[in-house]
Enzyme design. Structure first.
Site, PDB file in Angstrom:
ATOM      1  N   LYS A   1       0.844  -1.200   0.000  1.00  0.00           N
ATOM      2  CA  LYS A   1       0.000   0.000   0.000  1.00  0.00           C
ATOM      3  C   LYS A   1       0.880   1.252   0.000  1.00  0.00           C
ATOM      4  CE  LYS A   1      -3.956   1.936   2.617  1.00  0.00           C
ATOM      5  NZ  LYS A   1      -4.753   1.805   3.863  1.00  0.00           N
TER       6      LYS A   1
ATOM      7  N   SER B   1      -9.659   2.164   3.106  1.00  0.00           N
ATOM      8  CA  SER B   1      -8.816   2.857   2.160  1.00  0.00           C
ATOM      9  C   SER B   1      -7.906   1.942   1.333  1.00  0.00           C
ATOM     10  CB  SER B   1      -7.934   3.845   2.924  1.00  0.00           C
ATOM     11  OG  SER B   1      -7.056   3.165   3.810  1.00  0.00           O
TER      12      SER B   1
ATOM     13  N   SER C   1      -9.530  -0.270   7.275  1.00  0.00           N
ATOM     14  CA  SER C   1      -8.982  -0.144   5.921  1.00  0.00           C
ATOM     15  C   SER C   1      -8.299  -1.396   5.376  1.00  0.00           C
ATOM     16  CB  SER C   1      -7.999   1.023   5.858  1.00  0.00           C
ATOM     17  OG  SER C   1      -8.691   2.244   5.933  1.00  0.00           O
TER      18      SER C   1
END
Ligand SMILES: [Zn+2]
Lengths: 501, 505
Positions: free
Chosen positions: A84, A159, A183
């Site tokens: 990420k 997210s 997330s």
């Protein structure tokens, strides 16, 4: 293992690692297969913001060299992974999905990236995310949304939608996410993958670009519980550079995943996390999973956590407060975007213009909420009050864990919604995290794993397992047992039902 | 801009008003590494060479508390008779400024590590020394900011500059902030009390070894709060004069602010709550930013750090490491040396206490040690803009000079030149004496020749002496000293002169 050849990207990480270690396939071949897959599908999925193909191939060849020289390799050596874009990676653009960091190349590796390198894993690139991890759909990325591989018109969660979508699209067998209020888990739920938020302090936050320091935690994402455990073991452990890192041995999550046993275990069903606000198909699949757990020998009882009702409100004061301070440094003075530096504007104006241009609407909204909540005169009523609620939620968990070993709930109230459906309705968006937020507030650990498709829309449903701090192994005991039972029932992993891209 | 007629004479001001002081002192701790990272803290390195992701506040970086800094703060707190918090947290002070890498400063807010202490300070008055107890509100830890240099413009400040440069070497250097409670009852002694307090703090920190307090490098900075009130009335509005960086400036800042505020008040004005900038050149301050609208720093507990929770055992262990504190030490040495308060103050003011103590321990005659360190050596240090401790003079050298004086080969005037040569790097004592040809002229025949010459030049004086006016001999001795360029022993010249003229004392 000839059958593997055409299917390298659909393999489990554990299988790939074993095949590489035994020389059935080279790390380079595995890496190339994944880069080819990214090439083929990522234009439609948009899971990645950066693809570090050359570096990945070079790292893969180094693993192959090591192997040929007889140097012992770690359990995930040569296995590709997506990271990420919230974690720093030396020399690779790291944006957090924001314009304000466009072009910034960190001069240092985050602790997680260091550990991935040390484990000889192959980093394919950086995955898309809601800007500064603020969102539940990845629509708030400044670089465009990520699409859910189950239905490209739908969100992949957020997210960490990029990491989850990369797994579901078979672009990577493993991914790193970060979880501040769900997330990792909510994207796992809506993409039919597995994700774990480790105990707060279990994985070093050094190099994890902070959203809310007291809530953030990086964690493993994969398509199976065992792969998640292997990755969890690779990244967890004490790091002196993170003061909040726990200086204690990590539980043996891999052994727990291997064992996968719920016999005699007491499992609590959180009364407040279910019911009317949950989509029918979500509740249905969740209830079926509960029946399976019972049939496997667990004792399932209902548990009440009355203060969970206030979790969302407390979270949306604590998170913006910390974020308003954490994001102050993006002022155009030292790195990233700088707007208005034309000799006509003062330093304050350059800061303001940079932040005006560099941050998206959701980030600005939360910075303003946080700035307000911390202001003198309002601090006690907002931030102070929210911290009290946090204590009450921790007490609810403590009381519950006196009665049961783990708690369960649906991970998210709905399956993946359509891109654009909730982007203009912040409250509707925030409600996605209603079931995942309490864990972050208390610093506990939790897993989401797929338990089937909702009959009404054919989209994946996730079940959340929650355990006390430093009891991450319990997630894997339960998750692995449940996964095994479901695979027995279906004849394959749920992800195999994802449509061809 | 203040001008002379905007002030009321100091004594006049304090005949009307009572001053209340408050002093916040920031001191850089002398740790080898920064407050939250392992970067070096050495002064004077090239800009931005002592930096890392943490002190640059790069995204993702995290702070880790420097244990030595906590230890130094606790020791300072103990020396200031403070209570030590069993549990306290760091807090973020949020404001935007380019010298702050994170746009917040990690500090402490409502949970300081040390609190409720005091420090006794002594000031000289016409009625002898007087002791004031300055109460300490708190001692806490924080990180320093970077250093801005503004190029172009006329003010040297950020407004109007063409561009500004930032050096983050200083960012993250550990600071302790020591805040007094309001200091009342000082009257006209306010400036001296302020100065004596800061001097005492400095000595305390040096004695503790927590900082070498190099004021010329800005490692100690004071914010001085002053207000005036009529006797018996409520305290007045205070101003805060920022960044007062020397003992003398602290004294002058209080002095001039009292005069300024008295002028405002006596002309019916209102003192504005504001920060003021002190100017070393004029000894006066100018108005800075108004604080009437208090800045909101949005303090909240720093979530990246765990609380500091010093155990009882650790605190006691640290208490055990406290050295003899300056006040006690001074009392002890004063007694041991048998000197008066005034002479002690002279030594202390010269910053020579430790040097004298060391010299005596090294076998230097006590009177000589005091004489040289507070006299000639202090003067040389002052002339050369050096700290006394930076002079390369050893006890052995002082001993050797004293030996040469005792056996008559040097007099005090020559001895001064010897030290000058030693400090100038001309070698050891004997080497300087030889190199500069400084031995006392003791050859009777050459002295007698000089005496005869002087007598011939001043026949009237010679007559007076012959006539029994022995006190007139000084003029002849002086002339002889002059012709021998001081390299004679004046007592010997006098004796030879009287013998020559057949006169006795
Ligand atoms: Zn540093």
């Amino acid at each position: 293992m000839a059958a593997m050849e055409g299917d390298l990207v659909r393999q489990e990480a554990a299988v790939l690692a074993r095949a590489i270690a035994e020389g059935e396939v080279s790390a380079e071949e595995v890496t190339r297969a994944h880069l080819d897959r990214i090439d083929a599908v990522d234009e439609r999925v948009h899971a990645f913001l950066q693809i570090t193909g050359d570096a990945a191939l070079e790292a893969a060849r180094a693993v192959d060299r090591k192997r040929s020289e007889g140097i012992p390799l770690g359990p995930l050596a040569g296995v590709p992974i997506a990271v990420k874009d919230v974690l720093t990676m030396r020399g690779v653009p790291t944006t957090c999905g924001s314009r304000v960091l466009e072009g910034w190349r960190p001069p240092y590796d985050s602790a997680v990236v260091e550990r991935l390198r040390a484990a000889d894993m192959i980093m394919l690139g950086k995955t898309n995310m809601d800007e500064f991890a603020m969102g539940s759909s990845t629509e708030h990325s400044a670089y465009g949304p990520t699409h859910n591989p189950w239905d490209l018109d739908r969100i992949p969660g957020g997210s960490g939608g990029g990491s989850a979508a990369a797994l579901a699209a078979f672009e990577a067998p493993l991914a790193i996410g970060s979880d501040t209020g769900g997330s990792i888990r909510q994207p796992a739920a809506v993409t039919g993958t597995v994700g774990v938020k480790p105990t707060y302090g279990g994985v070093s936050r050094y190099g994890l670009i902070a959203l809310a320091s007291s809530l953030d935690q990086a964690g493993p994402c994969a398509r199976t519980v065992m792969d998640t455990a292997l990755l969890h073991a690779a990244i967890a452990g004490h790091d002196a550079r993170d003061s909040t890192s726990i200086d204690a041995p990590v539980q043996d999550v891999v052994a727990a995943a291997k064992r996968g046993d719920v016999r005699g275990m007491r499992i609590g069903l959180v009364k407040e996390l279910g019911g009317d606000g949950y989509q029918a198909g979500v509740s249905q699949r969740f209830n079926e999973a509960v029946e399976i757990l019972t049939s496997l020998g667990a004792e399932v009882i209902e548990v009440s956590c009355p203060n969970f009702e206030y979790a969302l409100a407390a979270y949306y004061l604590i998170l913006p407060s910390e974020a308003s301070s954490n994001l102050a440094r993006f002022d155009g003075m030292r790195y990233g975007l700088r707007v208005g530096d034309d000799g006509q504007h003062s330093v304050e104006e350059v800061m303001a213009l940079t932040r005006e241009a560099g941050f998206g609407a959701e980030v600005k909204r939360r910075i303003m909420i946080g700035t307000y909540a911390l202001s003198s005169g309002y601090y006690d009523a907002y931030y102070g009050q929210a911290q009290k609620v946090r204590t009450l939620i921790t007490r609810d968990f403590n009381a519950a864990f006196e009665k049961v070993d783990v708690l369960i709930s649906p991970t998210a109230p709905t399956t993946a919604f359509k891109i654009g459906d909730k982007v203009d309705d912040p409250i509707a968006m925030y409600l996605n995290d209603i079931a995942t937020i309490p864990v972050n507030l208390a610093g506990n650990t939790a897993m989401s794993l797929p338990v089937g498709l909702a009959p009404e829309d054919g989209l994946p449903v996730g079940l959340q397992i929650m355990a006390p701090p430093m009891a991450d192994d319990r997630l894997y005991l339960v998750g692995s047992a449940l996964e095994e039972a479901l695979v027995d029932r279906w004849g394959h992993l749920l992800i195999e039902e994802a449509p061809e891209l | 801009m203040s001008t002379a007629h905007d002030t009321v004479d100091f004594d006049e001001a304090l005949a009307m008003f009572e001053p209340v002081l408050g002093i916040e002192t920031h001191v850089e701790l002398g740790t080898n590494s920064k407050m939250f990272c392992s970067c070096a803290t050495a002064f004077g390195a090239d800009a931005n060479t002592q930096v890392c992701p943490v002190c640059l506040g790069l995204p993702g970086s995290l702070p880790v508390v420097n244990r030595t800094a906590v230890e130094s703060t606790i020791r300072m707190g103990l020396a200031l008779n403070c209570s030590i918090a069993p549990w306290c947290r760091f807090a973020r002070k949020n404001y935007f400024y380019p010298d702050m890498p994170k746009d917040y400063q990690v500090s402490q807010y409502d949970e300081p590590l040390c609190f409720n202490g005091y420090l006794d300070v002594t000031v000289e008055t016409d009625d002898g020394p007087r002791v004031f107890r300055v109460e300490i509100e708190r001692v806490h830890m924080e990180e320093d900011t970077g250093k801005l240099t503004h190029a172009g413009g006329t003010t040297g400040r950020i407004h109007g500059a063409d561009y500004s440069l930032v050096d983050y070497n200083r960012a993250g250097i550990p600071l302790i902030e020591i805040v007094t409670k309001p200091i009342v009852g000082t009257g006209v002694l306010a400036p001296q009390v302020a100065k004596a307090y800061v001097a005492e703090l400095r000595d305390l920190m040096r004695a503790l070894g927590v900082s070498d307090v190099r004021m010329e490098e800005g490692s100690l900075r004071c914010d001085v709060n002053v207000s005036l009130n009529l006797p018996g009335a409520e305290w007045g509005t205070r101003s805060e004069t920022k960044n007062v960086n020397s003992l003398r400036s602290v004294e002058r800042a209080v002095h001039s602010e009292i005069e300024r505020q008295a002028a405002v008040l006596t002309t019916g004005g209102r003192v504005i709550q504001e920060t003021r900038h002190f100017h070393e050149d004029t000894g006066r301050s100018t108005s800075g930013r108004s604080k009437e609208q208090a800045e909101d720093y949005r303090y909240f507990p720093e979530p990246d750090l765990v609380p500091v929770a010093p155990s009882e055992e650790w605190i006691e262990e640290l208490r055990g490491t406290l050295p003899e504190l300056p006040a006690l030490k001074r009392a002890r040495l004063q007694a041991a040396w048998g000197i008066g308060e005034h002479e002690l103050q002279t030594i202390v003011n010269a910053g020579a206490l430790e040097l004298v103590e060391a010299a005596i321990a090294d076998g230097v005659d006590p009177a000589a040690a005091r004489k040289w360190w507070t006299g000639e050596l202090a003067r040389i240090a002052n002339d050369r803009d050096l700290e006394l401790t930076d002079l390369p003079v050893t006890s052995a050298q002082i001993r050797r000079v004293e030996e040469l004086v005792a056996d008559g080969s040097l007099n005090d005037k020559l001895a001064r030149q010897v030290f000058d040569g030693v400090i100038a790097g001309e070698g050891d004592v004997d080497a300087v004496v030889a190199g500069r040809g400084l031995a006392v002229v003791s050859d009777d025949s050459s002295l007698l020749a000089a005496i005869d010459e002087a007598l011939a030049a001043q026949p009237d004086v010679a007559e007076k002496i012959r006539g029994g006016k022995v006190q007139a001999a000084g003029a002849i001795v002086g002339a002889v000293m002059k012709t021998t360029r001081g390299q004679a022993d004046a007592a010997k010249v006098r004796a030879l002169l009287l013998e020559r003229l057949g006169v006795s004392e």
